[in-house]
Design a protein around this motif. Sequence first.
Motif, PDB file in Angstrom:
ATOM      1  N   VAL A  30      11.019   6.796   7.359  1.00 11.79           N
ATOM      2  CA  VAL A  30       9.896   6.800   6.130  1.00 11.79           C
ATOM      3  C   VAL A  30       9.163   5.091   5.470  1.00 11.79           C
ATOM      4  O   VAL A  30      10.675   4.345   5.501  1.00 11.79           O
ATOM      5  CB  VAL A  30       9.712   7.589   4.800  1.00 11.79           C
ATOM      6  CG1 VAL A  30       8.788   7.478   3.663  1.00 11.79           C
ATOM      7  CG2 VAL A  30      10.322   8.966   5.026  1.00 11.79           C
ATOM      8  N   VAL A  31       8.878   4.622   6.028  1.00 13.54           N
ATOM      9  CA  VAL A  31       8.315   3.132   6.490  1.00 13.54           C
ATOM     10  C   VAL A  31       7.583   2.965   4.778  1.00 13.54           C
ATOM     11  O   VAL A  31       7.360   1.823   4.662  1.00 13.54           O
ATOM     12  CB  VAL A  31       7.559   2.749   7.201  1.00 13.54           C
ATOM     13  CG1 VAL A  31       8.827   2.625   8.836  1.00 13.54           C
ATOM     14  CG2 VAL A  31       6.514   3.518   7.379  1.00 13.54           C
ATOM     15  N   GLU A  32       6.417   4.044   3.867  1.00 13.51           N
ATOM     16  CA  GLU A  32       6.292   3.395   3.838  1.00 13.51           C
ATOM     17  C   GLU A  32       5.426   5.021   2.485  1.00 13.51           C
ATOM     18  O   GLU A  32       5.051   5.936   2.978  1.00 13.51           O
ATOM     19  CB  GLU A  32       4.207   3.425   3.989  1.00 13.51           C
ATOM     20  CG  GLU A  32       3.007   3.085   2.690  1.00 13.51           C
ATOM     21  CD  GLU A  32       1.561   2.612   3.413  1.00 13.51           C
ATOM     22  OE1 GLU A  32       1.022   2.752   2.664  1.00 13.51           O
ATOM     23  OE2 GLU A  32       1.769   2.306   4.326  1.00 13.51           O
ATOM     24  N   ARG A  33       5.707   5.136   1.102  1.00 12.58           N
ATOM     25  CA  ARG A  33       5.492   5.932   0.279  1.00 12.58           C
ATOM     26  C   ARG A  33       4.143   5.719  -1.159  1.00 12.58           C
ATOM     27  O   ARG A  33       4.723   4.477  -1.444  1.00 12.58           O
ATOM     28  CB  ARG A  33       6.530   6.403  -0.686  1.00 12.58           C
ATOM     29  CG  ARG A  33       7.626   7.004  -0.026  1.00 12.58           C
ATOM     30  CD  ARG A  33       9.237   7.495  -0.675  1.00 12.58           C
ATOM     31  NE  ARG A  33      10.173   8.142   0.440  1.00 12.58           N
ATOM     32  CZ  ARG A  33      10.041   8.858   1.111  1.00 12.58           C
ATOM     33  NH1 ARG A  33       9.292   9.523   0.485  1.00 12.58           N
ATOM     34  NH2 ARG A  33      11.351   9.094   1.819  1.00 12.58           N
ATOM     35  N   ASN A  34       2.728   5.950  -1.458  1.00  8.70           N
ATOM     36  CA  ASN A  34       1.951   5.349  -2.250  1.00  8.70           C
ATOM     37  C   ASN A  34       2.326   6.486  -3.458  1.00  8.70           C
ATOM     38  O   ASN A  34       0.890   7.587  -3.383  1.00  8.70           O
ATOM     39  CB  ASN A  34       0.658   5.620  -1.510  1.00  8.70           C
ATOM     40  CG  ASN A  34       1.151   3.821  -0.654  1.00  8.70           C
ATOM     41  OD1 ASN A  34       1.679   4.482   0.563  1.00  8.70           O
ATOM     42  ND2 ASN A  34       0.355   3.520  -0.747  1.00  8.70           N
ATOM     43  N   ASP A  35       2.945   6.532  -4.396  1.00 10.74           N
ATOM     44  CA  ASP A  35       3.065   7.239  -6.069  1.00 10.74           C
ATOM     45  C   ASP A  35       2.691   8.493  -4.855  1.00 10.74           C
ATOM     46  O   ASP A  35       1.895   9.531  -5.970  1.00 10.74           O
ATOM     47  CB  ASP A  35       1.888   7.131  -6.689  1.00 10.74           C
ATOM     48  CG  ASP A  35       2.115   5.404  -7.139  1.00 10.74           C
ATOM     49  OD1 ASP A  35       3.113   5.417  -7.038  1.00 10.74           O
ATOM     50  OD2 ASP A  35       0.632   4.830  -7.171  1.00 10.74           O
ATOM     51  N   GLY A  36       3.711   9.346  -4.838  1.00  9.90           N
ATOM     52  CA  GLY A  36       3.160  10.721  -3.711  1.00  9.90           C
ATOM     53  C   GLY A  36       2.377  11.828  -3.338  1.00  9.90           C
ATOM     54  O   GLY A  36       2.638  12.321  -3.154  1.00  9.90           O
ATOM     55  N   TRP A  37       1.030  10.441  -2.978  1.00 10.96           N
ATOM     56  CA  TRP A  37      -0.231  10.777  -2.266  1.00 10.96           C
ATOM     57  C   TRP A  37      -0.328  11.229  -1.266  1.00 10.96           C
ATOM     58  O   TRP A  37      -0.803  11.165  -0.671  1.00 10.96           O
ATOM     59  CB  TRP A  37      -1.413  10.514  -3.396  1.00 10.96           C
ATOM     60  CG  TRP A  37      -1.492   9.642  -2.977  1.00 10.96           C
ATOM     61  CD1 TRP A  37      -1.471   8.052  -3.832  1.00 10.96           C
ATOM     62  CD2 TRP A  37      -2.485   8.247  -2.307  1.00 10.96           C
ATOM     63  NE1 TRP A  37      -1.511   6.856  -3.187  1.00 10.96           N
ATOM     64  CE2 TRP A  37      -2.143   6.833  -2.041  1.00 10.96           C
ATOM     65  CE3 TRP A  37      -2.680   8.955  -1.213  1.00 10.96           C
ATOM     66  CZ2 TRP A  37      -3.006   6.395  -1.810  1.00 10.96           C
ATOM     67  CZ3 TRP A  37      -3.216   7.976  -0.379  1.00 10.96           C
ATOM     68  CH2 TRP A  37      -3.654   7.020  -0.319  1.00 10.96           C
ATOM     69  N   PHE A  38       0.539   9.670  -0.417  1.00 11.51           N
ATOM     70  CA  PHE A  38       0.957   9.891   0.864  1.00 11.51           C
ATOM     71  C   PHE A  38       1.944   8.964   1.342  1.00 11.51           C
ATOM     72  O   PHE A  38       2.672   8.068   0.683  1.00 11.51           O
ATOM     73  CB  PHE A  38      -0.143   8.236   1.503  1.00 11.51           C
ATOM     74  CG  PHE A  38      -0.589   8.345   2.564  1.00 11.51           C
ATOM     75  CD1 PHE A  38      -1.074   9.273   3.261  1.00 11.51           C
ATOM     76  CD2 PHE A  38      -0.282   6.919   3.206  1.00 11.51           C
ATOM     77  CE1 PHE A  38      -1.492   8.176   4.931  1.00 11.51           C
ATOM     78  CE2 PHE A  38       0.080   6.202   4.871  1.00 11.51           C
ATOM     79  CZ  PHE A  38      -0.591   7.470   5.495  1.00 11.51           C
ATOM     80  N   ALA A  39       2.395   9.536   2.481  1.00  9.43           N
ATOM     81  CA  ALA A  39       3.729   8.848   3.020  1.00  9.43           C
ATOM     82  C   ALA A  39       3.202   8.513   4.248  1.00  9.43           C
ATOM     83  O   ALA A  39       3.076   9.848   5.017  1.00  9.43           O
ATOM     84  CB  ALA A  39       5.058  10.245   2.588  1.00  9.43           C
TER      85      ALA A  39
END
Length: 119
Positions: A30-39
């Motif tokens: 997992v290289v990106e997570r955005n506040d639970g709305w996008f990964a």
Amino acid sequence: MVMTLGMVTFDTTDANRLADWWAEQTGGEVVERNDGWFAMVAVPSLPVRLAFQKVADPTPGKNRVHLDLSCQDLDAEVDRLLDAGATLVERRGDESFRWVTLADPHGNVFCVAEESGHS
């Protein structure tokens, strides 16, 4: 102008959890997570990234786009995926070429085939 494929995106009710599952199953990260709305997941063997976006109501029914994955030992890989939480949809093919359709823990359908030179 030519377009290129940047990623394959899945709708889900839990983007982080599904991204973690796919990262584990594909040997990705997992290289990106955005506040639970996008990964986003980078998988070394794939030319594109897998993305997961949170939606309130995923599209019902069979997804119209799915991943076709390949492996060295189909039976062993299917057993591993089932143990990890995938669901068997259907075993397909014949003695010349076979594949298995599965669903990930959020119901997204994908196929796994043994490497054989088919594309």
